[in-house]
Design a protein around this motif. Structure first.
Motif, mmCIF file in Angstrom:
data_model
loop_
_atom_site.group_PDB
_atom_site.id
_atom_site.type_symbol
_atom_site.label_atom_id
_atom_site.label_comp_id
_atom_site.label_asym_id
_atom_site.label_seq_id
_atom_site.Cartn_x
_atom_site.Cartn_y
_atom_site.Cartn_z
ATOM 1 N N LEU A 76 -62.945 -127.182 -51.354
ATOM 2 C CA LEU A 76 -61.691 -127.205 -52.110
ATOM 3 C C LEU A 76 -61.195 -128.615 -52.392
ATOM 4 C CD1 LEU A 76 -59.608 -124.290 -50.507
ATOM 5 C CD2 LEU A 76 -61.002 -124.266 -52.580
ATOM 6 N N GLY A 77 -61.924 -129.616 -51.938
ATOM 7 C CA GLY A 77 -61.526 -130.995 -52.189
ATOM 8 C C GLY A 77 -60.161 -131.314 -51.598
ATOM 9 N N ARG A 78 -59.277 -131.874 -52.418
ATOM 10 C CA ARG A 78 -57.966 -132.322 -51.943
ATOM 11 C C ARG A 78 -56.869 -131.275 -52.206
ATOM 12 N NH1 ARG A 78 -57.861 -137.393 -50.288
ATOM 13 N NH2 ARG A 78 -55.599 -137.520 -50.517
ATOM 14 N N ILE A 136 -56.405 -116.567 -42.188
ATOM 15 C CA ILE A 136 -55.543 -117.562 -41.537
ATOM 16 C C ILE A 136 -54.678 -118.293 -42.553
ATOM 17 C CG2 ILE A 136 -55.519 -119.659 -40.129
ATOM 18 C CD1 ILE A 136 -58.231 -118.765 -39.000
ATOM 19 N N LEU A 137 -55.254 -118.669 -43.689
ATOM 20 C CA LEU A 137 -54.585 -119.559 -44.627
ATOM 21 C C LEU A 137 -53.813 -118.840 -45.735
ATOM 22 C CD1 LEU A 137 -57.396 -122.248 -45.023
ATOM 23 C CD2 LEU A 137 -55.403 -122.311 -43.507
ATOM 24 N N GLN A 138 -54.264 -117.663 -46.127
ATOM 25 C CA GLN A 138 -53.578 -116.932 -47.190
ATOM 26 C C GLN A 138 -52.226 -116.428 -46.707
ATOM 27 O OE1 GLN A 138 -55.679 -113.423 -48.405
ATOM 28 N NE2 GLN A 138 -54.190 -112.861 -49.983
ATOM 29 N N THR A 195 -58.321 -116.627 -52.977
ATOM 30 C CA THR A 195 -59.517 -117.076 -53.702
ATOM 31 C C THR A 195 -60.001 -118.427 -53.188
ATOM 32 O OG1 THR A 195 -58.684 -115.949 -55.665
ATOM 33 C CG2 THR A 195 -60.479 -117.538 -55.978
ATOM 34 N N GLY A 196 -61.262 -118.480 -52.821
ATOM 35 C CA GLY A 196 -61.861 -119.739 -52.397
ATOM 36 C C GLY A 196 -61.609 -120.122 -50.954
ATOM 37 N N LEU A 197 -60.875 -119.330 -50.219
ATOM 38 C CA LEU A 197 -60.579 -119.667 -48.827
ATOM 39 C C LEU A 197 -61.678 -119.217 -47.869
ATOM 40 C CD1 LEU A 197 -56.760 -118.859 -48.681
ATOM 41 C CD2 LEU A 197 -57.854 -121.078 -48.998
ATOM 42 N N GLU A 249 -51.007 -130.498 -42.205
ATOM 43 C CA GLU A 249 -51.522 -130.894 -43.518
ATOM 44 C C GLU A 249 -52.977 -131.337 -43.439
ATOM 45 O OE1 GLU A 249 -50.485 -133.904 -47.251
ATOM 46 O OE2 GLU A 249 -49.074 -133.717 -45.565
ATOM 47 N N LEU A 250 -53.280 -132.224 -42.500
ATOM 48 C CA LEU A 250 -54.652 -132.724 -42.394
ATOM 49 C C LEU A 250 -55.598 -131.668 -41.847
ATOM 50 C CD1 LEU A 250 -54.086 -136.379 -41.142
ATOM 51 C CD2 LEU A 250 -54.347 -135.526 -43.473
ATOM 52 N N GLY A 251 -55.048 -130.749 -41.033
ATOM 53 C CA GLY A 251 -55.881 -129.668 -40.534
ATOM 54 C C GLY A 251 -56.337 -128.743 -41.655
ATOM 55 N N GLY A 252 -55.397 -128.351 -42.547
ATOM 56 C CA GLY A 252 -55.758 -127.511 -43.683
ATOM 57 C C GLY A 252 -56.751 -128.199 -44.598
#
Length: 263
Positions: free
Chosen positions: A176-178, A60-62, A52-54, A165-168
């Motif tokens: 998605l903010g922080r 890639i991220l899920q 959700t929201g990706l 971390e910073l890439g995501g």
């Protein structure tokens, strides 16, 4: 076979980093027991499970199908449905300790728990196998010995790298903010500050592809004596396999006093 303690927060842990090791370890006959803050069943980060929201980055991220399958099997187990509380786990006898990660805000109660930090310290003092992946390494870094130093002081480790971390965060911050920034300081920076030398943090190769059953060599781990660490969900299968190798019933021929870096 071994009894492995796997603590979790109430919510927002990474499903792959808990589910894949659980599936590997229980498949070998080991007994995994869970602990949560009040002894209630935990809930994984729903965004990692459902995407959700990706947006277009979802593939890639899920969590991938291996991570989701591992989590679903774990969540259906009796042990997962009946966890101990952190306080109960503090007096529990166990043969090994497994620390999964996750980055959403619900992880903070786990990462900041003085009770869990005490459990980690006791595990290192006893010399039992300890495995930590991603933000789980941050929990280990915050655990202190009687001299005030981290239990990781004098050891080699990896963890969620600054680049990951910073890439995501950079890829998703617009909507998605922080979400990918659990704390203002990166995991890598805080873990490195707890070590004896900056070079004791091992970055590993670029993390572009996740590992999988039969392709564990895509993952990366760092072993230092009884301690094993990994960086992100893409290392989970190798992490699980090599952690199993630290346990008495499945221990291989490698010398546990040697530091081994996975390529």
């Amino acid at each position: 076979m071994s009894t492995i303690l796997l603590p979790l927060p109430n919510k927002d842990f990474d499903p792959t980093e808990a589910g894949v090791p659980w599936r590997v370890l229980t498949g070998l006959g080991h007994h995994v027991v869970f602990a949560t803050p009040e002894g209630k069943p935990a809930q994984a980060d729903p965004r990692m499970l459902c995407g959700t929201g990706l947006g277009v980055l979802r593939p890639i991220l899920q969590a991938d199908r291996n991570g989701i399958a591992g989590y679903n099997a774990m969540a259906a187990s009796n042990a997962f449905a009946k966890p101990s509380s952190y306080a109960q786990a503090a007096v529990m006898e166990f043969d090994a300790l497994l620390l999964p990660g996750g980055h959403a805000k619900g992880m903070r109660e786990y990462l900041e728990s003085c009770v869990l930090q005490g459990i980690v310290t006791r595990a290192f003092e006893r010399g039992v196998p300890v495995g930590a992946i991603c933000h789980g390494v941050l929990l280990a870094a915050r655990a202190r010995t009687s001299d005030g130093k981290s239990v990781l002081y004098g050891r080699k480790t990896t963890a969620l790298t600054k680049d990951l971390e910073l890439g995501g965060w950079a890829l998703t911050a617009l909507w998605l903010g922080r979400y990918y920034r659990t704390y203002p300081v990166t995991v890598q920076a805080e873990v490195m500050a707890s070590l004896a030398r900056p070079q004791d943090f091992i970055h590993g190769p670029p993390a572009f592809v996740r590992d999988s059953p039969g392709c564990e060599d895509r993952g990366f781990v760092v072993r230092d004596r009884n301690y094993l660490s990994a960086r992100w969900p893409g290392d989970a299968h190798r992490f699980a396999k090599e952690f199993a190798g630290l346990l008495p019933a499945t221990q291989g021929s490698a010398n546990p006093s040697e530091a081994i870096e996975g390529a």
